[in-house]
Write a protein that holds these residues in place. Structure first.
Motif: not given
Ligand code: NIG
Ligand code: FE
Length: 412
Positions: A303-306, A270-276, A291-299
């Motif tokens: 206070x950053x983009x999803x 997996x590659x996790x975060x991917x906000x940028x 797998x692309x893992x999104x971590x909305x808790x970090x956004x």
């Protein structure tokens, strides 16, 4: 051989069986069985189907959860990226961040990852078990049955082993299943005398073999980022750890891009975060097992983009969502609230969001879970109501009434 239990009746059971691992999903594709029940024996699903047929077929079965008329069932959730083994508190970081202070200013004031490292090094293994357990029980109350937990706040041999032993030990005290990941390569700790390369070599030569010997983790992670580990060093580390037999995952493209491409190219799971993440890297997830893992808790915490989940799904990625629960960037720790919020922001269908916290996150951990199928270990969650879509519509405020794990029916 244990007694047979018949759970239900349920207005809807969303089994998540037979759906695609990659790409977009529409709500009408969801496999929903109505007026249904689930039969469990020896901790496994023995049968699923119309409640009345099951009622007759398993006449001797114990009837469970018969009192509530309107209830729905989904597979129990899987949180495939957390850092819930930590001691200390970083409310001060949060206060500085929301007042506009930079990462560097926060680190200078004694905050950041190193602050948690010092607090975690000071804690005993038993104290860590208590802290992990409390957070695991909070996730379990949300219907989360499998939780990945990283080390990474020890950053030396003894303290990394202490963290991983604490994670292993916590498994003996909870019905949830904890899956450990070795994150020695979180940052190079300030007190390590030597270059970043030397630190990674120390992990490969001295720490990782002990992790394997003691059977403490089969997965390992690295934070690929300026200020943590650059692309070249990360590539070296990923390949060395793969040679040792670790399944690799990465913290990638949180602030700058490059890590996600590396993860795909080196066959990380997996590659996790991917906000940028950039446009070109997004296309690499097509036909990839990463797998692309999104971590909305970090956004939300920073206070950053999803993470651009919509674009990733449209490029055929397997997209999972996790909390990243940690004391710095993601202090919330609520999977369903976060999944609902990123789903609304990214225009993900309910099917895509539910997939991202069930069978797609199971795949991120390479475990067989996240569906309700005959023969599966029983792991499902019950909510009041007659329409499962309320689970997401309530954005985390509808709480499950029960979670079934194996032969156990946990009342929340
Ligand atoms: O996933 N990005 C690196 N690691 C964590 C943050 C850890 C911390 O701040 O304590 C993350 O966001
Ligand atoms: Fe993380």
């Amino acid at each position: 051989m244990t007694d047979i239990k018949l759970y239900g009746p349920f207005c809807e059971i969303v089994t998540m069986d037979g759906l695609s691992l990659h790409g977009p999903l529409q709500d009408h594709e969801l496999p929903v069985i109505r007026n249904a029940g689930i039969v469990v024996q020896d901790g496994k699903v023995l049968d699923i189907g119309g409640y009345h047929q099951l009622f007759k077929k398993y006449a001797a079965a114990e009837r469970v959860l018969t009192e509530t008329k309107h209830q729905v069932v989904v597979p129990a959730f899987i949180d495939c990226h957390t850092h819930i083994c930590w001691a200390g508190n970083r409310a001060n970081d949060y206060a500085m961040r929301v007042s506009g202070k930079s990462y560097l200013e926060i680190a200078k004031a004694g905050g950041g990852i190193m602050d948690t490292v010092l607090a975690t090094r000071s804690a005993t293994q038993e104290e860590l078990v208590t802290l992990i357990l409390k957070r695991t029980e909070s996730l379990l109350a949300q219907g989360v049955a499998i939780v990945e937990v990283k080390s990474g706040y020890g950053l030396d041999l003894d303290n990394e082993l202490k963290m991983l032993r604490a994670i292993k030990e916590t498994n003996n005290h909870t019905s949830a299943k904890l899956i450990p990941t070795f994150l020695g390569a979180h940052i190079r700790p300030k007190d390590f005398e030597g270059t970043h390369k030397k630190y990674l070599a120390y992990l490969v030569n001295e720490v990782a073999p002990r992790v394997l010997e003691e059977g403490l983790a089969k997965r390992a992670d690295i934070f690929v980022e300026e200020g943590a580990f650059d692309i070249e060093l990360s590539e070296w580390y990923i390949k060395e750890m793969q040679k040792l037999g670790f399944e690799m995952t990465v913290h990638a493209d949180q602030f700058s891009s490059g890590g996600a491409s590396l993860a795909v190219e080196t066959g990380c799971i997996s590659a996790d975060h991917l906000e940028s993440i950039d446009e070109h890297s997004i296309t690499k997830f097509r036909n990839s097992k990463t797998v692309a893992i999104a971590l909305p808790g970090a956004s939300l915490g920073l206070g950053m983009a999803f993470t651009p989940c919509r674009q990733l799904l449209d490029n055929d990625a397997c997209v999972a969502i996790a909390t990243d629960w940690n004391p710095g960037s993601a202090p919330m720790g609520h999977l369903l609230a976060q999944a609902s919020i990123i789903g609304a922001n990214e225009k993900m269908s309910i099917a895509e969001t539910l997939a991202a916290i069930t069978y797609r996150s199971a795949y991120a951990l390479r475990v067989n879970a996240g569906t309700i199928r005959i023969g599966d270990n029983a792991r499902f969650t019950v909510y009041e109501g007659d329409d499962f879509r309320n689970i997401f519509y309530s954005q985390g405020q509808l709480h499950p009434t029960h979670t079934i794990i194996g032969d156990e029916c946990i009342q929340h």
